[in-house]
Write a protein that holds these residues in place. Structure first.
Motif, mmCIF file in Angstrom:
data_model
loop_
_atom_site.group_PDB
_atom_site.id
_atom_site.type_symbol
_atom_site.label_atom_id
_atom_site.label_comp_id
_atom_site.label_asym_id
_atom_site.label_seq_id
_atom_site.Cartn_x
_atom_site.Cartn_y
_atom_site.Cartn_z
ATOM 1 N N THR A 93 0.836 -1.203 0.000
ATOM 2 C CA THR A 93 0.000 0.000 0.000
ATOM 3 C C THR A 93 0.869 1.250 0.000
ATOM 4 O O THR A 93 0.607 2.201 -0.754
ATOM 5 C CB THR A 93 -0.945 -0.006 1.226
ATOM 6 O OG1 THR A 93 -1.698 -1.221 1.203
ATOM 7 C CG2 THR A 93 -1.896 1.169 1.202
ATOM 8 N N SER A 94 1.917 1.229 0.820
ATOM 9 C CA SER A 94 2.820 2.394 0.880
ATOM 10 C C SER A 94 3.450 2.662 -0.476
ATOM 11 O O SER A 94 3.570 3.813 -0.902
ATOM 12 C CB SER A 94 3.915 2.161 1.917
ATOM 13 O OG SER A 94 3.365 1.857 3.170
ATOM 14 N N LEU A 95 3.846 1.597 -1.146
ATOM 15 C CA LEU A 95 4.493 1.759 -2.449
ATOM 16 C C LEU A 95 3.506 2.281 -3.486
ATOM 17 O O LEU A 95 3.824 3.183 -4.263
ATOM 18 C CB LEU A 95 5.109 0.426 -2.889
ATOM 19 C CG LEU A 95 6.000 0.477 -4.134
ATOM 20 C CD1 LEU A 95 7.167 1.427 -3.934
ATOM 21 C CD2 LEU A 95 6.518 -0.912 -4.483
ATOM 22 N N ASN A 187 11.978 -3.458 -0.802
ATOM 23 C CA ASN A 187 11.492 -2.268 -0.092
ATOM 24 C C ASN A 187 12.121 -2.131 1.300
ATOM 25 O O ASN A 187 12.792 -3.042 1.779
ATOM 26 C CB ASN A 187 9.961 -2.347 0.020
ATOM 27 C CG ASN A 187 9.338 -1.049 0.501
ATOM 28 O OD1 ASN A 187 9.838 0.046 0.211
ATOM 29 N ND2 ASN A 187 8.238 -1.159 1.240
ATOM 30 N N LYS A 188 11.893 -1.002 1.896
ATOM 31 C CA LYS A 188 12.367 -0.668 3.250
ATOM 32 C C LYS A 188 13.890 -0.638 3.317
ATOM 33 O O LYS A 188 14.485 -0.987 4.341
ATOM 34 C CB LYS A 188 11.790 -1.645 4.297
ATOM 35 C CG LYS A 188 10.259 -1.755 4.264
ATOM 36 C CD LYS A 188 9.682 -2.293 5.550
ATOM 37 C CE LYS A 188 8.180 -2.533 5.417
ATOM 38 N NZ LYS A 188 7.542 -2.968 6.643
ATOM 39 N N CYS A 189 14.499 -0.238 2.190
ATOM 40 C CA CYS A 189 15.958 -0.179 2.151
ATOM 41 C C CYS A 189 16.515 0.958 3.006
ATOM 42 O O CYS A 189 17.729 1.058 3.199
ATOM 43 C CB CYS A 189 16.447 -0.087 0.701
ATOM 44 S SG CYS A 189 16.313 -1.684 -0.140
ATOM 45 N N VAL A 222 14.198 0.008 -3.164
ATOM 46 C CA VAL A 222 13.347 1.181 -2.949
ATOM 47 C C VAL A 222 13.083 1.411 -1.460
ATOM 48 O O VAL A 222 13.359 0.540 -0.617
ATOM 49 C CB VAL A 222 11.968 1.043 -3.672
ATOM 50 C CG1 VAL A 222 12.130 0.893 -5.168
ATOM 51 C CG2 VAL A 222 11.164 -0.115 -3.104
ATOM 52 N N SER A 223 12.566 2.574 -1.191
ATOM 53 C CA SER A 223 11.976 2.851 0.109
ATOM 54 C C SER A 223 10.700 3.633 -0.153
ATOM 55 O O SER A 223 10.747 4.767 -0.630
ATOM 56 C CB SER A 223 12.921 3.678 0.994
ATOM 57 O OG SER A 223 12.172 4.236 2.071
ATOM 58 N N ALA A 224 9.578 2.960 0.126
ATOM 59 C CA ALA A 224 8.292 3.632 -0.075
ATOM 60 C C ALA A 224 8.169 4.789 0.899
ATOM 61 O O ALA A 224 7.558 5.809 0.602
ATOM 62 C CB ALA A 224 7.153 2.637 0.113
ATOM 63 N N LEU A 225 8.810 4.616 2.058
ATOM 64 C CA LEU A 225 8.740 5.632 3.110
ATOM 65 C C LEU A 225 9.528 6.880 2.727
ATOM 66 O O LEU A 225 9.013 7.993 2.785
ATOM 67 C CB LEU A 225 9.267 5.054 4.421
ATOM 68 C CG LEU A 225 9.040 5.905 5.673
ATOM 69 C CD1 LEU A 225 7.591 5.824 6.118
ATOM 70 C CD2 LEU A 225 9.971 5.458 6.801
ATOM 71 N N LYS A 226 10.778 6.670 2.338
ATOM 72 C CA LYS A 226 11.656 7.810 1.991
ATOM 73 C C LYS A 226 11.501 8.212 0.518
ATOM 74 O O LYS A 226 12.167 9.131 0.055
ATOM 75 C CB LYS A 226 13.118 7.455 2.273
ATOM 76 C CG LYS A 226 13.398 7.061 3.719
ATOM 77 C CD LYS A 226 13.595 8.270 4.614
ATOM 78 C CE LYS A 226 13.998 7.834 6.019
ATOM 79 N NZ LYS A 226 13.357 8.601 7.081
HETATM 80 P P1 GDP Z 1 1.161 -3.774 3.036
HETATM 81 O O1 GDP Z 1 0.494 -4.614 4.076
HETATM 82 O O2 GDP Z 1 2.069 -4.586 2.187
HETATM 83 O O3 GDP Z 1 0.211 -2.962 2.236
HETATM 84 O O4 GDP Z 1 2.143 -2.770 3.829
HETATM 85 P P2 GDP Z 1 1.930 -1.245 4.208
HETATM 86 O O5 GDP Z 1 2.149 -0.368 3.042
HETATM 87 O O6 GDP Z 1 0.660 -1.098 4.954
HETATM 88 O O7 GDP Z 1 3.192 -1.009 5.180
HETATM 89 C C1 GDP Z 1 3.341 -1.735 6.386
HETATM 90 C C2 GDP Z 1 4.195 -0.934 7.333
HETATM 91 O O8 GDP Z 1 5.512 -0.784 6.799
HETATM 92 C C3 GDP Z 1 3.683 0.470 7.552
HETATM 93 O O9 GDP Z 1 3.851 0.785 8.919
HETATM 94 C C4 GDP Z 1 4.562 1.334 6.694
HETATM 95 O O10 GDP Z 1 4.709 2.629 7.182
HETATM 96 C C5 GDP Z 1 5.869 0.588 6.732
HETATM 97 N N1 GDP Z 1 6.661 0.798 5.527
HETATM 98 C C6 GDP Z 1 6.246 0.658 4.243
HETATM 99 N N2 GDP Z 1 7.249 0.945 3.386
HETATM 100 C C7 GDP Z 1 8.318 1.287 4.154
HETATM 101 C C8 GDP Z 1 9.661 1.687 3.843
HETATM 102 O O11 GDP Z 1 10.085 1.795 2.695
HETATM 103 N N3 GDP Z 1 10.478 1.916 4.910
HETATM 104 C C9 GDP Z 1 10.058 1.803 6.202
HETATM 105 N N4 GDP Z 1 10.943 2.042 7.158
HETATM 106 N N5 GDP Z 1 8.811 1.441 6.509
HETATM 107 C C10 GDP Z 1 7.948 1.184 5.511
#
Ligand code: GDP
Ligand code: MG
Length: 370
Positions: A93-95, A187-189, A222-226
């Motif tokens: 979802t974040s991505l 993700n989450k790199c 990638v980092s969906a967050l950053k």
């Molecule tokens: P989904 O269940 O695959 O849709 O995952 P979500 O997008 O809901 O993300 C799950 C958790 O991981 C959330 O708390 C996000 O904020 C966190 N998250 C998602 N992408 C990243 C990222 O690139 N880096 C970090 N540190 N956290 C992330």
């Protein structure tokens, strides 16, 4: 045969329940469509309707629907349709939100974006990518089970701090079964404990060999967050799409797939249609699964009303007779009568499938009544 309800008989005769009720009323019988009738009455009705029973069949439906292949010369490039899959919490979802450029998960005011189950990203070079907004293996395999293979490319999201998890492996298997090319988004790199190399190594065990490991599956950190690596990911999707040479004829009666559908309180049944080929226009008459309709209005993923939608475009369609199922095919037909007939026939087929004791076909029901 056992007793049958008026509606069931109507369905098998491809007639309207109300018409049978009317006919019976003329015969001096007051019944409702849900009432069961005996064999003699059923036979009487069949005879009565005999002269005008529309024996709509699979073959008739096939004839009414224009399913002809397009000429190579009529094909134009179309945007790739991408589904994001991966283990829960790995950041699908974040991505999706990061790619869309609006973050709904973080609770920011999303602005004018509409969640209709799919959206389009327009890149700097004006080219577009369509993302299915319904991540999840269930949606994907549900649609495939219904014969809809709408996805051109799967982006597999793997969290670099968590690695391969059960749903990651499930997603790999679904993707392989569908024969769809995959791009791995690690993700989450941004996390200190992220270990992208370990992800690549573990993928080998599942015969997913990424470029870094001298394979041909593209991978990107990638980092969906950053919001890092996103352009790189979009580039790789484009590159993969170019290899696929995706094309469709925009100048024909539209065909599309239901991405999601619901009954909206104010607007009635609405369905998000991903156009596969042709151009869907306001006023078009269509059949979609066991429902029919006429496009009353179309709304795009930005909440804007649009008059037409070409290949790979997702639009919310208003003007349906009922709620179709995800994966159902929409087809534009010439007349409302045709659309209704096909939908009613399909409803009859569905009903027949549900009623296990029912004869397999209209023909066998007729002979059973003799
Ligand atoms: P989904 O269940 O695959 O849709 O995952 P979500 O997008 O809901 O993300 C799950 C958790 O991981 C959330 O708390 C996000 O904020 C966190 N998250 C998602 N992408 C990243 C990222 O690139 N880096 C970090 N540190 N956290 C992330
Ligand atoms: Mg999610």
């Amino acid at each position: 045969p056992e007793a049958i309800t008026v509606q069931e008989l109507a369905n098998r005769m491809a007639e309207k329940g109300a018409d049978l009720v009317k006919a019976m009323f003329k015969m001096g019988m007051a019944v409702t469509v849900n009432q069961t009738i005996d064999q003699d009455t059923a036979e009487l009705l069949v005879t009565d309707f005999g002269h005008n029973v529309r024996r709509v069949s699979d073959a008739d439906v096939e004839l009414e629907l224009d399913t002809t292949e397009d000429n190579e010369a009529d094909l134009k490039p179309r945007a790739p349709v991408v589904t994001i899959m991966g283990h829960v919490d790995h950041g699908k979802t974040s991505l999706l939100d990061a790619l869309r450029g609006t973050s709904v998960t973080s609770g920011e005011a999303g602005g004018i974006t509409q969640h209709i189950g799919a959206y389009q990203v327009t890149l700097k070079d004006k080219s577009q990518i369509t993302f299915l907004d319904t991540p999840g293996h269930e949606a994907f395999s549900d649609m495939r089970a219904r014969g809809a293979n709408v996805t051109d490319i799967v982006v597999l999201v793997v969290a670099a701090d968590d690695g391969l998890m059960p749903q990651t492996i499930e997603a790999i298997n679904h993707t392989k079964a569908a024969g769809v090319p995959m791009i791995v988004a690690i993700n989450k790199c941004d996390k200190p404990e992220a270990n992208p190399q370990k992800v690549r190594e573990r993928l080998l065990e599942h015969e997913v060999i990424v470029e870094e490991m001298s394979g041909d599956v593209q991978d990107v950190e990638v980092s969906a967050l950053k919001k890092t690596g996103l352009d790189d990911l979009l580039d790789k999707i484009q590159l993969q799409a170019e290899l696929l040479e995706l094309k469709a004829n925009p100048d024909r009666a539209a065909e599309g797939t239901v991405v999601e559908a619901k009954l909206d309180k104010g607007r009635g049944p609405v369905a998000t249609i991903l156009v596969n080929r042709g151009t869907l226009k306001v006023g078009d008459i269509f059949v979609v699964g066991a429902e029919s309709g006429k496009v009353r209005a179309m709304i795009d993923d930005k909440g804007k009303q649009v008059k037409k939608a070409g290949p790979s475009t997702p639009v919310e369609v208003l003007g349906l007779s009922g709620v179709p199922m995800a994966g159902d095919q929409l087809q534009v037909v010439d007349t409302e009568t045709k659309a209704r007939e096909i939908a009613e026939y399909r409803q009859g087929v569905m009903q027949q499938k549900r009623t296990t004791q029912a004869p397999a076909s209209l023909e066998s029901m007729f002979s059973a009544l003799k």
